[in-house]
Design a protein around this motif. Structure first.
Motif, PDB file in Angstrom:
ATOM      1  N   THR A   1      -2.426   3.682 -16.402  1.00 30.05           N
ATOM      2  CA  THR A   1      -3.625   4.251 -17.029  1.00 30.05           C
ATOM      3  C   THR A   1      -4.275   5.301 -16.120  1.00 30.05           C
ATOM      4  OG1 THR A   1      -4.050   2.165 -18.198  1.00 30.05           O
ATOM      5  CG2 THR A   1      -5.892   3.708 -18.000  1.00 30.05           C
ATOM      6  N   LEU A   2      -4.262   5.039 -14.820  1.00 26.00           N
ATOM      7  CA  LEU A   2      -4.855   5.979 -13.876  1.00 26.00           C
ATOM      8  C   LEU A   2      -4.022   7.258 -13.713  1.00 26.00           C
ATOM      9  CD1 LEU A   2      -5.918   3.465 -11.052  1.00 26.00           C
ATOM     10  CD2 LEU A   2      -7.430   4.633 -12.680  1.00 26.00           C
ATOM     11  N   ILE A   3      -2.713   7.116 -13.852  1.00 25.34           N
ATOM     12  CA  ILE A   3      -1.827   8.261 -13.616  1.00 25.34           C
ATOM     13  C   ILE A   3      -1.627   9.107 -14.863  1.00 25.34           C
ATOM     14  CG2 ILE A   3       0.504   8.962 -12.941  1.00 25.34           C
ATOM     15  CD1 ILE A   3       0.684   6.434 -11.275  1.00 25.34           C
TER      16      ILE A   3
ATOM     17  N   ASP B   1       0.829  -1.209   0.000  1.00 29.65           N
ATOM     18  CA  ASP B   1       0.000   0.000   0.000  1.00 29.65           C
ATOM     19  C   ASP B   1       0.864   1.259   0.000  1.00 29.65           C
ATOM     20  OD1 ASP B   1      -2.325  -1.469   0.007  1.00 29.65           O
ATOM     21  OD2 ASP B   1      -2.546  -1.449   2.189  1.00 29.65           O
ATOM     22  N   ARG B   2       1.895   1.254   0.835  1.00 36.96           N
ATOM     23  CA  ARG B   2       2.780   2.421   0.927  1.00 36.96           C
ATOM     24  C   ARG B   2       3.502   2.668  -0.402  1.00 36.96           C
ATOM     25  NH1 ARG B   2       4.422   4.182   6.103  1.00 36.96           N
ATOM     26  NH2 ARG B   2       3.403   3.100   7.819  1.00 36.96           N
ATOM     27  N   GLU B   3       3.994   1.598  -0.991  1.00 38.37           N
ATOM     28  CA  GLU B   3       4.723   1.735  -2.249  1.00 38.37           C
ATOM     29  C   GLU B   3       3.785   2.191  -3.367  1.00 38.37           C
ATOM     30  OE1 GLU B   3       8.017   1.905  -4.551  1.00 38.37           O
ATOM     31  OE2 GLU B   3       7.995   1.325  -2.421  1.00 38.37           O
ATOM     32  N   LEU B   4       2.536   1.740  -3.318  1.00 38.78           N
ATOM     33  CA  LEU B   4       1.572   2.083  -4.360  1.00 38.78           C
ATOM     34  C   LEU B   4       1.206   3.558  -4.323  1.00 38.78           C
ATOM     35  CD1 LEU B   4      -0.223   0.996  -6.635  1.00 38.78           C
ATOM     36  CD2 LEU B   4      -1.972   0.510  -4.915  1.00 38.78           C
ATOM     37  N   VAL B   5       0.901   4.081  -3.137  1.00 40.14           N
ATOM     38  CA  VAL B   5       0.511   5.490  -3.048  1.00 40.14           C
ATOM     39  C   VAL B   5       1.704   6.387  -3.367  1.00 40.14           C
ATOM     40  CG1 VAL B   5       0.978   5.740  -0.566  1.00 40.14           C
ATOM     41  CG2 VAL B   5      -0.745   7.179  -1.644  1.00 40.14           C
ATOM     42  N   ALA B   6       2.908   5.964  -2.987  1.00 41.79           N
ATOM     43  CA  ALA B   6       4.099   6.749  -3.305  1.00 41.79           C
ATOM     44  C   ALA B   6       4.387   6.730  -4.802  1.00 41.79           C
ATOM     45  CB  ALA B   6       5.295   6.198  -2.525  1.00 41.79           C
ATOM     46  N   ALA B   7       4.211   5.573  -5.440  1.00 40.17           N
ATOM     47  CA  ALA B   7       4.436   5.473  -6.885  1.00 40.17           C
ATOM     48  C   ALA B   7       3.458   6.363  -7.654  1.00 40.17           C
ATOM     49  CB  ALA B   7       4.304   4.024  -7.336  1.00 40.17           C
ATOM     50  N   ALA B   8       2.206   6.410  -7.184  1.00 35.33           N
ATOM     51  CA  ALA B   8       1.201   7.247  -7.838  1.00 35.33           C
ATOM     52  C   ALA B   8       1.582   8.724  -7.737  1.00 35.33           C
ATOM     53  CB  ALA B   8      -0.163   7.003  -7.213  1.00 35.33           C
ATOM     54  N   ALA B   9       2.048   9.137  -6.565  1.00 35.30           N
ATOM     55  CA  ALA B   9       2.460  10.531  -6.375  1.00 35.30           C
ATOM     56  C   ALA B   9       3.703  10.845  -7.205  1.00 35.30           C
ATOM     57  CB  ALA B   9       2.728  10.795  -4.899  1.00 35.30           C
ATOM     58  N   LEU B  10       4.655   9.918  -7.198  1.00 40.15           N
ATOM     59  CA  LEU B  10       5.897  10.132  -7.938  1.00 40.15           C
ATOM     60  C   LEU B  10       5.647  10.210  -9.437  1.00 40.15           C
ATOM     61  CD1 LEU B  10       9.002  10.331  -7.714  1.00 40.15           C
ATOM     62  CD2 LEU B  10       9.074   7.846  -7.969  1.00 40.15           C
TER      63      LEU B  10
ATOM     64  N   THR C   1       2.912  11.053 -10.963  1.00 43.43           N
ATOM     65  CA  THR C   1       2.198  12.296 -11.265  1.00 43.43           C
ATOM     66  C   THR C   1       3.143  13.483 -11.275  1.00 43.43           C
ATOM     67  OG1 THR C   1       0.185  11.406 -10.243  1.00 43.43           O
ATOM     68  CG2 THR C   1       0.311  13.797 -10.509  1.00 43.43           C
ATOM     69  N   ARG C   2       4.119  13.433 -10.391  1.00 47.17           N
ATOM     70  CA  ARG C   2       5.034  14.563 -10.230  1.00 47.17           C
ATOM     71  C   ARG C   2       6.136  14.609 -11.293  1.00 47.17           C
ATOM     72  NH1 ARG C   2       8.855  15.594  -4.911  1.00 47.17           N
ATOM     73  NH2 ARG C   2       9.583  17.690  -5.457  1.00 47.17           N
ATOM     74  N   VAL C   3       6.715  13.456 -11.628  1.00 50.12           N
ATOM     75  CA  VAL C   3       7.885  13.455 -12.507  1.00 50.12           C
ATOM     76  C   VAL C   3       7.646  12.755 -13.836  1.00 50.12           C
ATOM     77  CG1 VAL C   3       9.411  13.510 -10.504  1.00 50.12           C
ATOM     78  CG2 VAL C   3       8.832  11.311 -11.538  1.00 50.12           C
ATOM     79  N   GLY C   4       6.530  12.033 -13.978  1.00 53.77           N
ATOM     80  CA  GLY C   4       6.257  11.324 -15.217  1.00 53.77           C
ATOM     81  C   GLY C   4       6.973   9.983 -15.276  1.00 53.77           C
ATOM     82  N   LYS C   5       7.038   9.421 -16.492  1.00 52.88           N
ATOM     83  CA  LYS C   5       7.678   8.115 -16.687  1.00 52.88           C
ATOM     84  C   LYS C   5       9.187   8.288 -16.836  1.00 52.88           C
ATOM     85  CE  LYS C   5       3.913   5.543 -18.898  1.00 52.88           C
ATOM     86  NZ  LYS C   5       3.519   4.746 -20.075  1.00 52.88           N
ATOM     87  N   ASN C   6       9.890   8.206 -15.730  1.00 53.72           N
ATOM     88  CA  ASN C   6      11.344   8.268 -15.768  1.00 53.72           C
ATOM     89  C   ASN C   6      11.920   7.069 -15.028  1.00 53.72           C
ATOM     90  OD1 ASN C   6      10.916   8.846 -13.110  1.00 53.72           O
ATOM     91  ND2 ASN C   6      11.844  10.886 -13.161  1.00 53.72           N
ATOM     92  N   ASN C   7      13.226   7.086 -14.791  1.00 55.73           N
ATOM     93  CA  ASN C   7      13.878   5.963 -14.138  1.00 55.73           C
ATOM     94  C   ASN C   7      13.381   5.752 -12.711  1.00 55.73           C
ATOM     95  OD1 ASN C   7      15.404   5.454 -16.430  1.00 55.73           O
ATOM     96  ND2 ASN C   7      17.118   6.747 -15.748  1.00 55.73           N
ATOM     97  N   LEU C   8      13.061   6.839 -12.010  1.00 57.94           N
ATOM     98  CA  LEU C   8      12.566   6.715 -10.637  1.00 57.94           C
ATOM     99  C   LEU C   8      11.227   5.992 -10.607  1.00 57.94           C
ATOM    100  CD1 LEU C   8      13.430  10.224  -9.127  1.00 57.94           C
ATOM    101  CD2 LEU C   8      14.522   8.023  -8.611  1.00 57.94           C
ATOM    102  N   PHE C   9      10.351   6.365 -11.531  1.00 52.19           N
ATOM    103  CA  PHE C   9       9.046   5.712 -11.583  1.00 52.19           C
ATOM    104  C   PHE C   9       9.189   4.262 -12.010  1.00 52.19           C
ATOM    105  CE2 PHE C   9       5.063   4.621 -13.818  1.00 52.19           C
ATOM    106  CZ  PHE C   9       4.185   4.764 -12.752  1.00 52.19           C
ATOM    107  N   ALA C  10      10.105   3.987 -12.921  1.00 51.61           N
ATOM    108  CA  ALA C  10      10.351   2.607 -13.346  1.00 51.61           C
ATOM    109  C   ALA C  10      10.837   1.758 -12.176  1.00 51.61           C
ATOM    110  CB  ALA C  10      11.372   2.579 -14.483  1.00 51.61           C
ATOM    111  N   ALA C  11      11.660   2.341 -11.310  1.00 53.21           N
ATOM    112  CA  ALA C  11      12.134   1.622 -10.123  1.00 53.21           C
ATOM    113  C   ALA C  11      10.980   1.320  -9.175  1.00 53.21           C
ATOM    114  CB  ALA C  11      13.208   2.441  -9.419  1.00 53.21           C
TER     115      ALA C  11
END
Length: 227
Positions: A224-226, A183-192, A194-204
């Protein structure tokens, strides 16, 4: 005699063939292991309702859409997918993924909602009634009639206790106040995302979600949601 033996042998061969066909017709085909396509039928195709609410909290916190965030939180608590405690935890951990300013704004929105909706867990403490008029009269030695009048006036001016009708928590949510690692990783990934787009951080982050148990279809649903 030779013809008789030959005829007997031929009859035996023909009869054996019919018996073999009859026996084969009655056999049941052996059950084979399910194919890969059949196994994929049971793989979750998208995020569940609780996970989608967490994704929305993450992305609305990061984007600063306070109206959508407020509506999402209210709906999640009403439906029982998240408790007020879990919402608070989810928002507070987004200081890095969404940004400190966005996190504080989201907390402010959540606190405002708790004040408007006491059944969401706002603590209403008892207020101390005002005693200005009565205290003044007591100090001047006023008679009984004046005291009674002053008490009535004080009762009107006093702050009343909370009279909101409280909703009982759902049994399955009563003692649930923590978010799991997924749950924690999911909500953080959604925020990340949204903030930075599809980059290496989001891929990680997506890789971490996969290691924690999300299927590739659920991760596609997250994107799809983001985006």
């Amino acid at each position: 005699m030779k013809k008789v033996l030959t005829l007997t042998l031929a009859v035996a061969i023909v009869a054996g063939g019919y018996m073999s066909e009859a026996n084969g017709a009655g056999e049941q085909p052996s059950k084979q292991a399910p194919s890969i396509s059949e196994i994929n039928i049971y793989t979750p195709k998208e995020l569940n309702a609780r996970q989608k609410d967490l994704v929305d909290i993450g992305r609305y916190t990061a984007s600063g859409d306070q109206g959508a965030l407020k509506s999402t939180i209210a709906s999640a608590i009403e439906r029982g997918t998240l408790t007020p405690q879990e919402v608070s935890i989810a928002i507070r951990q987004l200081y890095s993924a969404a940004g400190l300013k966005q996190m504080n704004e989201a907390l402010s929105t959540f606190n405002q909602l708790r004040e408007e909706r006491p059944e969401f867990g706002a603590d209403y403490e008892k207020m101390v009634p005002k005693q200005t008029g009565l205290s003044a009269l007591l100090g001047n030695g006023t008679n009984g009639a004046a005291l009674a009048k002053a008490k009535n006036e004080d009762a009107k001016e006093a702050v009343q206790y909370n009279t909101f009708r409280m909703k009982k928590p759902k049994p399955q949510n009563r003692n649930r106040s923590r978010l799991g690692k997924l749950d924690r990783e999911l909500v953080a990934a959604a925020a990340l995302g949204t903030r930075v787009g599809k980059n290496n951080l989001f891929a990680a982050s997506e890789k971490s979600l996969s290691e924690l148990g999300l299927s590739k279809y659920q991760i596609e649903n997250l994107e799809t949601l983001i985006f």
